[in-house]
Design a protein around this motif. Structure first.
Motif: not given
Ligand code: FES
Ligand SMILES: [Fe+2]
Length: 370
Positions: A344-370
């Protein structure tokens, strides 16, 4: 490793408008370049066409060009040119890569690797005395260590190792009255710090019976800002101070690139820079020799796998902050990144992801908060 903090990506000299600068931080590759106005940009390195490495390409007309099929990306991450579509067509909306907020200070290009809006971002630490009258900055030193960055920060927050690890510094000892007490650690919104009195045997004997021996006292301490910035303050007298800043970029789980800025109020002659840098690197090497041999490579997740004592208080505070940031969902899931990164190609999500959708790379996995 955590998203949503500022990381050093390269020195000002490394980031040019000619050749892209390639960096790896949080286990993922980034590309940095400069536009013709001199402004630095930091983007995810993965070309969203078919995965070329932008950092292996070149910079043309304020864009970074992918070396595979020549797609061009501007500093805002948008694809501006696809050589193989008709001139009347625009690049598809999905042809965009993550672009990160950038600040350039102290000869370092920093990027905010995360998606928080500006008002919620942790600050990039301000070195107040930088370019101030009476202070001199050493030439920035950058070095790589085969160790996990949290081990390196914890080493800086540990006043009891100096006596054993640092003969090059005169093996400073914490004064007896503070040696066995819990450190007085002060918490701030984004980090914590402590100051203690040391005795430096390089300057006299241990007992402090005379005024001369008192002069051997050094007030020193350390602190961290966020997970990856460590500061050491050393005050030998009112007009003899060192402030040292370690801006650390975790390359991956076991390698760290450290940007070291040292400020001083004495020996201000520029000719002293080289000599002082040599001493600093000698001291850093003493730490590195220990850090590269620690087991396990990363700090254990549970404290029962170590025996922590009063002198380790600053380390305990640091870990509390890390836990808080983990609870916000900012800690990278290293196990998942390790096992799925080849597929899987990952990227750290950038601030633009909050306002625009349809990104090709998956966001880097982070530990779930639960
Ligand atoms: S992979 Fe980058 S242009 Fe094709
Ligand atoms: Fe050290």
């Amino acid at each position: 490793m955590f998203i949503n903090f500022w990381y050093p990506i390269g020195t000002s000299e490394e980031v040019t408008n000619d050749k892209p600068h390639r960096a790896q931080v949080l286990g993922l590759r980034l590309v940095a370049f400069r536009d013709d106005e001199g402004e630095a940009h930091v983007l995810s390195d993965v070309c969203v066409h078919r995965g070329g490495s932008l950092g292996k390409g070149w910079v043309r007309d304020n864009n970074v060009v992918c070396p595979y099929h020549g797609w061009r990306f501007a500093g805002n991450g948008r694809c501006t040119t696809i050589p193989t579509i008709s001139e009347d067509d625009k690049p598809p909306a999905r042809a965009k890569v993550d672009s990160y907020p950038v600040e350039e200070r102290y000869g370092i290009v920093f990027a905010f690797l995360g998606d928080l809006p500006e008002e919620e971002r942790p600050p990039l630490h301000e070195v107040e005395e930088y370019q101030q009258e009476g202070w001199r900055a050493n030439k920035l030193v950058v070095f790589e260590v085969n160790a996990f960055y949290e081990r390196s920060i914890e080493n800086g927050l540990d006043p009891s190792h100096n006596e054993f690890v640092h003969p090059a510094q005169g093996s400073p000892i914490m004064k007896a009255d503070v040696l066995t007490k819990p450190l007085d650690v002060q918490d701030n919104p984004w980090g914590s710090r402590f100051l203690v009195r040391f005795f430096n045997p390089a300057y006299g004997t241990k007992k402090f019976e005379t005024d001369d021996q008192m002069a051997a006292e050094v007030i020193a301490g350390s602190g961290h800002i966020g997970p990856n910035t460590m500061i050491t303050w050393i005050k030998m007298s009112e007009d003899n101070k060192f402030h040292q800043y370690f801006f650390e970029a975790p390359i991956d789980e076991s390698h760290t690139r450290i940007f070291f800025l040292s400020m001083r109020t004495f020996m201000l002659d520029p000719e002293m820079d080289e000599r002082l840098t040599k001493v600093s690197l000698l001291i850093a090497q003493e730490d590195i020799d220990i850090l590269e041999e620690l087991t396990p490579v990363r700090t254990p997740g549970i404290t029962t796998k170590e025996v922590l004592i009063a002198a380790d208080q600053a380390v305990v505070h640091y870990r509390k902050y890390l836990k808080d940031w983990q609870d916000k969902g900012w800690r990278v899931d290293l196990a998942k990144l390790r096992t799925t990164g080849g597929d899987i190609g990952y990227a750290v999500p950038c601030p633009d992801r909050r306002t625009s959708s349809n990104w090709v790379l998956d966001p880097i996995p982070t530990l779930s908060t639960v």
